[in-house]
Design an enzyme around this catalytic site. Structure first.
Site, PDB file in Angstrom:
ATOM      1  N   HIS A  79       0.823  -1.203   0.000  1.00  0.00           N
ATOM      2  CA  HIS A  79       0.000   0.000   0.000  1.00  0.00           C
ATOM      3  C   HIS A  79       0.863   1.262   0.000  1.00  0.00           C
ATOM      4  O   HIS A  79       0.546   2.242  -0.689  1.00  0.00           O
ATOM      5  CB  HIS A  79      -0.924  -0.022   1.223  1.00  0.00           C
ATOM      6  N   GLU A  82       1.959   1.812  -3.440  1.00  0.00           N
ATOM      7  CA  GLU A  82       0.851   2.351  -4.248  1.00  0.00           C
ATOM      8  C   GLU A  82       0.831   3.876  -4.165  1.00  0.00           C
ATOM      9  O   GLU A  82       0.681   4.576  -5.189  1.00  0.00           O
ATOM     10  CB  GLU A  82      -0.473   1.771  -3.768  1.00  0.00           C
ATOM     11  N   GLU A 159      -4.157   7.952   7.101  1.00  0.00           N
ATOM     12  CA  GLU A 159      -5.135   7.013   6.539  1.00  0.00           C
ATOM     13  C   GLU A 159      -5.428   5.887   7.530  1.00  0.00           C
ATOM     14  O   GLU A 159      -6.577   5.454   7.675  1.00  0.00           O
ATOM     15  CB  GLU A 159      -4.611   6.449   5.218  1.00  0.00           C
TER      16      GLU A 159
END
Length: 467
Positions: A79, A82, A159
């Site tokens: 992630h 990403e 996040e």
């Protein structure tokens, strides 16, 4: 994350010879014309589905890497990467990337799952060269700048904090941990505060080089596209980055590279009957009751889909009727299945006041037991087959959904099923099939994950409801 692209409009006659080692139409149409598939030298797969009645295109690149490919120390690296691929390449700054698609009214995004990662852009058909150029540049030319690694670390920690503030999301991460334990499938896709803080630029860069080889990638495009044009432009973009032999390369160059096939293997989910309760100061309590399910390659998955729909797939489902409509115990309740390459999960979710949780859990368990003993009625099967069939077709009514289905099908199954094939598989499910899969999947003692402000007495009652 939402980001953006820039373009190259040059056309070279050599690109028209695209050098495809394999160039065969797939047997299936999934909404428009038949899906076409080309394997470029170097093992990069390109699939397209033309829908001539629309003016948009969704272009995506899928990487066969997800959080289950991480070691404990690398948890969250997929992630994190990403995010970083949007932060600049040799040719573009992060601002260049984000400004390009904005300038044409497009949208760009990415997501990380447990077994794959996807980067995509949705643009007007005339702006497809822009999307191809930028997304391919991101995937092949990221510099993973050390300063960006540090600045993005804070974004990812935010996040994680945002997800922690959403107990409806957290309970599903908790359920994965309950069922899979401290294994790659049991760990959160985002990682944890500790693992994200420990990730270094060098470790992420090594992860990038190891998993973003063309043999691990699948390119998909759906909408008003021409397959041969997409192949030429993708080939040129990867060749420009040195990731593939160029269109003018000698015949046979790169032919030895084979695409990586779908995942395989067998994995046992943890024993049933586990209970994990997390104290959290929320207004609602959130619970998931579930059991080991089926892998995505198990042919019984069609029957399990019908069973899941009948139990908790809509307003007429058993759980919705029993928990919400008849008793008013919860606002949201549903059933779902998750299939991985070698295992799966079946879960029932409900969000309700903490005092109601023991009753909700008891009702859920009673319904599961009732289905194991007596199966669904013929009418329930008929209705659920119709609901599942309709939602499958309606879910493919936009180019993003078609792009998603192509990429996931290629990575997970290595084939493309047509809409008619999908509907035929669903329609073939019988009440006997559903009874058999209910016995196989739901017959064991379920596990439970719960998150909320439980008193000691409520937690005790909750555990009793599962005993």
């Amino acid at each position: 994350m939402t980001r953006t692209p820039r373009t190259t409009t040059a056309r070279h006659s050599a690109e028209r010879r695209a050098v495809a080692r394999t160039h065969a139409p797939a047997t299936a149409a999934v909404g428009g014309e038949p899906v076409r598939r080309t394997v470029l030298p170097g093992g990069l797969r390109v699939l397209t589905e033309r829908v001539p009645t629309v003016r948009s295109v969704t272009f995506g690149i899928w990487a066969r890497v997800g959080s289950r490919d991480e070691t404990p120390a690398l948890n969250g690296a997929t992630h994190y990467l990403e995010h970083l691929l949007f932060k600049g390449t040799e040719r573009r700054s992060a601002l260049d990337i984000s400004a390009a698609v904005d300038a044409v009214g497009g949208e760009m995004n990415a997501f990380t799952a447990k077994e794959f990662t996807c980067y995509y852009a949705r643009v007007l058909d005339s702006d497809l060269p822009l999307a191809i150029d930028v997304v391919c540049d991101m995937l092949t030319g990221s510099v993973i700048d050390p300063s960006e690694v540090e600045s993005e670390r804070g974004v990812i920690l935010e996040e994680i904090a945002m997800t922690e503030d959403d107990p409806g999301d957290c309970v599903h991460d908790l359920f994965a941990a309950t069922m899979f334990g401290d294994s790659p499938l049991g760990r959160p896709v985002l990682g944890t505060v500790d693992t994200v803080n420990a990730l270094t630029r060098d470790r992420i860069a090594r992860f990038y080089r190891r998993h973003y080889d063309p043999t691990h990638l699948v390119v998909t495009a759906a909408g008003n596209v021409d397959h041969d044009t997409v192949v030429r432009e993708v080939h040129a973009a990867f060749a420009r980055a040195g990731a593939l032999p160029g269109p003018d390369a000698a015949p046979g160059t790169g032919d030895a590279a084979e695409p990586v096939g779908p995942r395989g293997g067998t994995r046992a989910v943890r024993a049933s009957g586990r209970v994990d309760v997390v104290d959290r100061r929320t207004e609602q309590a959130h619970v998931v009751l579930g059991l080991p399910g089926l892998s995505r390659n198990d042919e019984r998955r069609w029957a399990l889909g019908v069973l899941s729909t009948a139990l908790g797939g809509g307003m007429s489902s058993r759980l919705f009727q029993e928990i919400r409509e008849k008793r008013g115990l919860a606002y949201s309740t549903y059933a779902y299945t998750s299939g991985f390459a070698d295992c799966g999960l079946f879960g029932v979710y409900a969000g309700c006041r903490p005092a109601q949780v023991p009753d909700v859990v008891r009702i859920c368990r009673d319904e599961l037991d009732r289905v194991v003993r007596h199966g669904l009625t013929d009418e329930e099967v008929r209705r659920s087959v119709g609901q599942l069939s309709g939602s499958t077709v309606l879910g493919l009514e936009d180019t993003g959904a078609l792009m998603h289905r192509m990429g996931k099908s290629e990575l997970c199954w290595g084939e493309q099923l047509s809409v008619d094939d999908l509907l035929a598989r669903i329609a073939a499910v019988t009440p006997d099939d559903v009874r058999a899969v209910a016995r196989d999947v739901l017959g064991a003692r379920p596990s439970l994950s719960a998150l909320g402000p439980f008193t000691d007495r409520q937690e005790s009652r909750l555990r009793e409801a599962l005993a």
